[in-house]
Design an enzyme around this catalytic site. Structure first.
Site: not given
Ligand SMILES: [Zn+2]
Length: 404
Positions: A80, A145
């Protein structure tokens, strides 16, 4: 012949990956899985998907080593990217335009799609050279993340599918470096998000009401601010044992990020609360620090709630007691790269990996590059990108051939 047709395959795949809009809060994980599955086929890698929660896939591209029974290497990339404010970009953030000087402009160019593609393109080269490694290599692309990894790496490392990967060592992301060096992160600060709540007597704003919720809260916060000030001074003037200056990751930061109390000018509120974001340095004893904060709060009867608190701040050794360090250092020495050893000032998925006892380093091979993660016009030059592929062509066999 145009520049486009002469383009290096690694750069082409990089730009293709950048064009997949895996942007929070609604990342196109499906598109990224389709891309990665096709890529795995192209490179002759095994491919599997583990859903951390429905719709949040971790994609695993595997090159089985000569000895699959010994611990494997994880090469991690989060799939992401953070949102953009497109009006502030000079190019479409998801077009991955390449300028004449080779700068590739896109969200994720530095953080961290470059690294994921560099791992895979290094594997392409190793395959051409018929260099099957001793240990298995797992290239993992994990979700979320950028929103804290709560439904990504945090869950993934606890799943049976992860345990079956038998990981002995992990590489993850670092940061760009404007100079000649590469930054190597061997630990992270532990993020602690707290809510402090003070209670008191409510009533008309014309009196001396005791106890007073806002006074209790402010007296407590002042102790947090005094600590903040001393850490800021330590960062500015202090020196580490080896005589070098402190970096941000070496000290503890404290910031009040939320303040709440009251609804009307003439009503004394019965509750006042504050949200606090603390990033605890790895040198701090977490249990002792917790007690310190609780003592400060207790002095004025303030309640403390641990909203999102990480209880591990272990680091990965950067000396010859750690075989993975020795292997990595031999490669950077050979390539004449100086490493800046640092504690990551924010948080990455590496903390979940270290928490379960797996050593991990964060490195993104980007030097001579301004730090533009999460910024407008994030870019990476294709020459720097390709040098990074070469770096992993040296590094991956060095790690994967570490004897058991
Ligand atoms: Zn990163």
């Amino acid at each position: 012949m145009t520049t486009e047709t002469k383009e290096h395959i690694a750069v082409t795949r990089f730009r293709e990956f950048l064009r997949i809009k895996t942007v929070q809060p609604n990342p196109d994980y499906e598109g990224s899985c389709v891309f990665l599955e096709k890529y795995a086929k192209e490179l002759g890698l095994d491919y599997s998907v583990v859903e951390c929660v429905p719709g949040k896939p971790a994609c695993i591209l595997t090159w089985v080593g000569k000895n699959p029974s010994i611990p494997a290497i994880m090469l991690n990339c989060h799939s992401d990217v953070v949102p953009v404010s497109a009006a502030n970009w000079t190019h479409d953030p998801f077009a991955a335009d390449k300028l004449e000087n080779g700068d590739i402009i896109a969200r994720g160019a530095q953080d961290m799609k470059c690294v994921g593609i560099q791992y895979l393109e290094a594997i392409r080269v190793m395959k051409h050279q018929c260099k099957q490694p001793l240990r298995t290599l797992h290239v993992t692309f994990v979700p979320d993340e950028e929103v804290g990894g709560q439904e990504g790496m945090k869950l993934f490392v606890k799943m049976d599918e992860f345990k079956r990967l038998n990981i002995g060592f992990a590489l993850d992301e670092g940061l760009a470096s404007p100079g000649d060096t590469y930054k190597l992160f061997y630990g992270e600060r532990a993020p602690w998000w707290l809510t402090l709540t003070a209670r008191g007597k409510a009533g008309h704003g014309s009196q001396f009401l005791e106890p007073c919720a806002t006074i209790r809260l402010i007296k407590t916060l002042n102790k947090f601010f005094a600590f903040r000030e001393s850490e800021a001074r330590r960062l500015k003037y202090g020196k580490k044992e080896n005589g070098t200056a402190f970096q941000l990751g070496d000290v503890t930061t404290t910031n009040v990020t939320i303040l709440k109390a009251g609804v009307q000018h003439n009503v004394v509120p019965e509750v006042a609360s504050a949200g606090v974001d603390i990033r605890v340095a790895p040198t701090v004893d977490l249990q002792a620090f917790k007690k310190q904060l609780e003592d400060w709060c207790a002095e004025d009867g303030v309640e403390i709630e641990y909203v999102n608190t990480f209880w591990d701040n272990s680091t990965t050794a950067t000396n010859d007691s750690n075989v993975w360090w020795t292997a990595l250092k031999s490669v950077t020495d050979k390539r004449n790269i100086k490493l800046d050893l640092e504690i990551f000032p924010a948080a990455t998925d590496s903390r979940y990996v270290r928490e379960i006892g797996i050593p991990a380093f964060g490195i993104s091979p980007m030097n001579q590059t301004p730090v533009l993660l999460h910024d407008h016009d994030e870019y990476l030059n294709e020459k720097v990108f390709l040098t990074g592929v070469d770096f992993y062509v040296d590094l991956l066999p060095a790690l994967a051939d570490v004897p058991n």
